[in-house]
Design a protein around this motif. Sequence first.
Motif, PDB file in Angstrom:
ATOM      1  N   UNK A  58      36.980 -42.626  -0.092  1.00  0.00           N
ATOM      2  CA  UNK A  58      36.785 -41.233  -0.355  1.00  0.00           C
ATOM      3  C   UNK A  58      35.630 -41.082  -0.786  1.00  0.00           C
ATOM      4  N   UNK A  59      34.934 -39.763  -1.320  1.00  0.00           N
ATOM      5  CA  UNK A  59      33.878 -39.224  -1.786  1.00  0.00           C
ATOM      6  C   UNK A  59      33.715 -39.813  -3.241  1.00  0.00           C
ATOM      7  N   UNK A  60      33.850 -40.923  -3.447  1.00  0.00           N
ATOM      8  CA  UNK A  60      33.601 -41.594  -4.896  1.00  0.00           C
ATOM      9  C   UNK A  60      32.777 -42.790  -4.823  1.00  0.00           C
ATOM     10  N   UNK A  61      31.637 -42.694  -5.700  1.00  0.00           N
ATOM     11  CA  UNK A  61      30.576 -43.800  -5.639  1.00  0.00           C
ATOM     12  C   UNK A  61      30.075 -44.318  -4.638  1.00  0.00           C
ATOM     13  N   UNK A 102      37.727 -38.771  -6.916  1.00  0.00           N
ATOM     14  CA  UNK A 102      38.840 -39.472  -7.401  1.00  0.00           C
ATOM     15  C   UNK A 102      39.254 -40.603  -6.473  1.00  0.00           C
ATOM     16  N   UNK A 103      39.643 -41.741  -7.001  1.00  0.00           N
ATOM     17  CA  UNK A 103      40.093 -43.036  -6.171  1.00  0.00           C
ATOM     18  C   UNK A 103      40.701 -43.653  -7.063  1.00  0.00           C
ATOM     19  N   UNK A 104      42.137 -43.941  -6.618  1.00  0.00           N
ATOM     20  CA  UNK A 104      43.006 -44.680  -7.267  1.00  0.00           C
ATOM     21  C   UNK A 104      43.310 -44.156  -8.661  1.00  0.00           C
ATOM     22  N   UNK A 105      43.380 -43.095  -8.922  1.00  0.00           N
ATOM     23  CA  UNK A 105      43.431 -42.231 -10.383  1.00  0.00           C
ATOM     24  C   UNK A 105      42.281 -42.751 -11.164  1.00  0.00           C
ATOM     25  N   UNK A 106      41.100 -42.925 -10.430  1.00  0.00           N
ATOM     26  CA  UNK A 106      40.057 -43.287 -11.292  1.00  0.00           C
ATOM     27  C   UNK A 106      38.808 -42.097 -10.810  1.00  0.00           C
ATOM     28  N   UNK A 107      38.529 -41.317 -11.837  1.00  0.00           N
ATOM     29  CA  UNK A 107      37.429 -40.646 -11.689  1.00  0.00           C
ATOM     30  C   UNK A 107      36.104 -41.203 -11.798  1.00  0.00           C
ATOM     31  N   UNK A 108      35.080 -40.703 -10.836  1.00  0.00           N
ATOM     32  CA  UNK A 108      33.704 -41.155 -11.076  1.00  0.00           C
ATOM     33  C   UNK A 108      32.932 -40.204 -10.061  1.00  0.00           C
ATOM     34  N   UNK A 109      31.622 -40.625 -10.171  1.00  0.00           N
ATOM     35  CA  UNK A 109      30.596 -39.517  -9.619  1.00  0.00           C
ATOM     36  C   UNK A 109      30.873 -39.772  -7.988  1.00  0.00           C
ATOM     37  N   UNK A 110      30.330 -38.774  -7.320  1.00  0.00           N
ATOM     38  CA  UNK A 110      30.238 -38.785  -5.906  1.00  0.00           C
ATOM     39  C   UNK A 110      29.258 -40.101  -5.428  1.00  0.00           C
ATOM     40  N   UNK A 111      28.463 -40.089  -6.396  1.00  0.00           N
ATOM     41  CA  UNK A 111      27.146 -40.909  -5.611  1.00  0.00           C
ATOM     42  C   UNK A 111      26.904 -41.961  -6.691  1.00  0.00           C
ATOM     43  N   UNK A 112      26.511 -43.271  -6.394  1.00  0.00           N
ATOM     44  CA  UNK A 112      25.734 -43.973  -7.153  1.00  0.00           C
ATOM     45  C   UNK A 112      24.184 -44.337  -6.661  1.00  0.00           C
ATOM     46  N   UNK A 113      23.473 -44.822  -7.583  1.00  0.00           N
ATOM     47  CA  UNK A 113      21.872 -45.233  -7.082  1.00  0.00           C
ATOM     48  C   UNK A 113      21.798 -46.728  -7.712  1.00  0.00           C
ATOM     49  N   UNK A 131      24.689 -47.690 -10.022  1.00  0.00           N
ATOM     50  CA  UNK A 131      25.125 -46.863 -11.253  1.00  0.00           C
ATOM     51  C   UNK A 131      25.485 -45.409 -10.696  1.00  0.00           C
ATOM     52  N   UNK A 132      26.786 -45.211 -11.261  1.00  0.00           N
ATOM     53  CA  UNK A 132      27.021 -43.758 -11.140  1.00  0.00           C
ATOM     54  C   UNK A 132      26.175 -42.366 -11.649  1.00  0.00           C
ATOM     55  N   UNK A 133      25.981 -41.521 -10.641  1.00  0.00           N
ATOM     56  CA  UNK A 133      25.005 -40.478 -11.234  1.00  0.00           C
ATOM     57  C   UNK A 133      25.797 -39.647 -12.153  1.00  0.00           C
ATOM     58  N   UNK A 134      25.377 -38.984 -13.136  1.00  0.00           N
ATOM     59  CA  UNK A 134      26.013 -37.979 -13.951  1.00  0.00           C
ATOM     60  C   UNK A 134      26.721 -36.903 -12.974  1.00  0.00           C
ATOM     61  N   UNK A 135      27.769 -36.637 -13.572  1.00  0.00           N
ATOM     62  CA  UNK A 135      28.712 -35.644 -12.788  1.00  0.00           C
ATOM     63  C   UNK A 135      29.439 -34.895 -13.734  1.00  0.00           C
ATOM     64  N   UNK A 136      29.738 -33.664 -12.975  1.00  0.00           N
ATOM     65  CA  UNK A 136      30.729 -32.593 -13.626  1.00  0.00           C
ATOM     66  C   UNK A 136      32.248 -32.935 -13.333  1.00  0.00           C
ATOM     67  N   UNK A 137      33.056 -33.129 -14.345  1.00  0.00           N
ATOM     68  CA  UNK A 137      34.326 -33.372 -14.441  1.00  0.00           C
ATOM     69  C   UNK A 137      35.209 -32.211 -14.126  1.00  0.00           C
ATOM     70  N   UNK A 138      36.237 -32.220 -13.417  1.00  0.00           N
ATOM     71  CA  UNK A 138      37.000 -30.936 -13.191  1.00  0.00           C
ATOM     72  C   UNK A 138      37.871 -30.574 -14.561  1.00  0.00           C
ATOM     73  N   UNK A 139      38.224 -29.318 -14.820  1.00  0.00           N
ATOM     74  CA  UNK A 139      38.894 -28.933 -15.952  1.00  0.00           C
ATOM     75  C   UNK A 139      40.501 -29.186 -15.585  1.00  0.00           C
ATOM     76  N   UNK A 140      41.127 -30.151 -16.121  1.00  0.00           N
ATOM     77  CA  UNK A 140      42.648 -30.370 -15.722  1.00  0.00           C
ATOM     78  C   UNK A 140      43.379 -29.256 -15.912  1.00  0.00           C
TER      79      UNK A 140
END
Length: 277
Positions: free
Chosen positions: A61-64, A121-132, A135-144
């Motif tokens: 998925x678009x995750x890390x 989101x992947x396997x109930x784990x949220x993280x950034x779309x991207x790593x460099x 390390x995950x780049x800072x990201x905006x979380x969704x309002x639950x």
Amino acid sequence: MRPLSDADRHDAIPAQATGTAVLLLAGSSGRVERERAEMLADRGARVAAIRWFGGDGQRPTPHEVPIELFIAELDGLRADADHVAIVGTSFGAEAALVTATLTAVDAVVAIAPSSVVWGGLRDEEWSSHWTFHGAPLPWVSFDPSWSPSTDPPSYRGLYEQSLRLAPSVTAAARIRAEEITGEVLLVAGGDDQVWPSERFAAEIAQARITAGRRTTVITHPHAGHRLLLPGEEPAEGGIRMARGGRADADAELGQRAWPELLRVLRLRDDLPPFTSE
């Protein structure tokens, strides 16, 4: 990093090369943009259209997703060209803009862009779309607390609401587009119901103009998330959602963007419209 499989890429070779090479990225559909790649090749570009998630050996998925994937593709294209560009749509535009802040490109075309990095989101784990560098780049979380009010769902309200959730987080996740040294072309529809791409384009443009960076913005008030370039057929598939726009407005946005896209990519502008037949 392992090479992409043949199923996860499409390399379009021009009959008459102009010296331009393009890395072409789709959005959340995960498709390989074969038709658009051939359209750009018809105008003289050497194009690598790639799948960047969901393929063989890739993140599912678009995750890390590692930005190094895109940097490696650009490095390969530089061997064949003196003008290297990256063209992306939606999440692919987000990737294009982030990548261009981390490696030099001559031009970026961001269609339905974002001005911030988002989470995946992947396997109930949220993280950034991207790593460099891992390390995950800072990201905006969704309002639950958000829930859709339309069927199919329009996610624009989710993105807008999430941007307000934690201003400091949003600021940290901002894509530093003013650091992109090449020219940037931004294309957005005012009726985009996926996310507020017209707002994002304005934010990117303001940051770049303030920094003295060459930037062009093309919009249409009634176009949605997916534009149609001259000669293209409407895209099908992808996640079920409202995308906004009208067929005529999406095509008009494509007509407006087309000459600027050819200019930014240094492609031939003396040919009839592309046809896939």
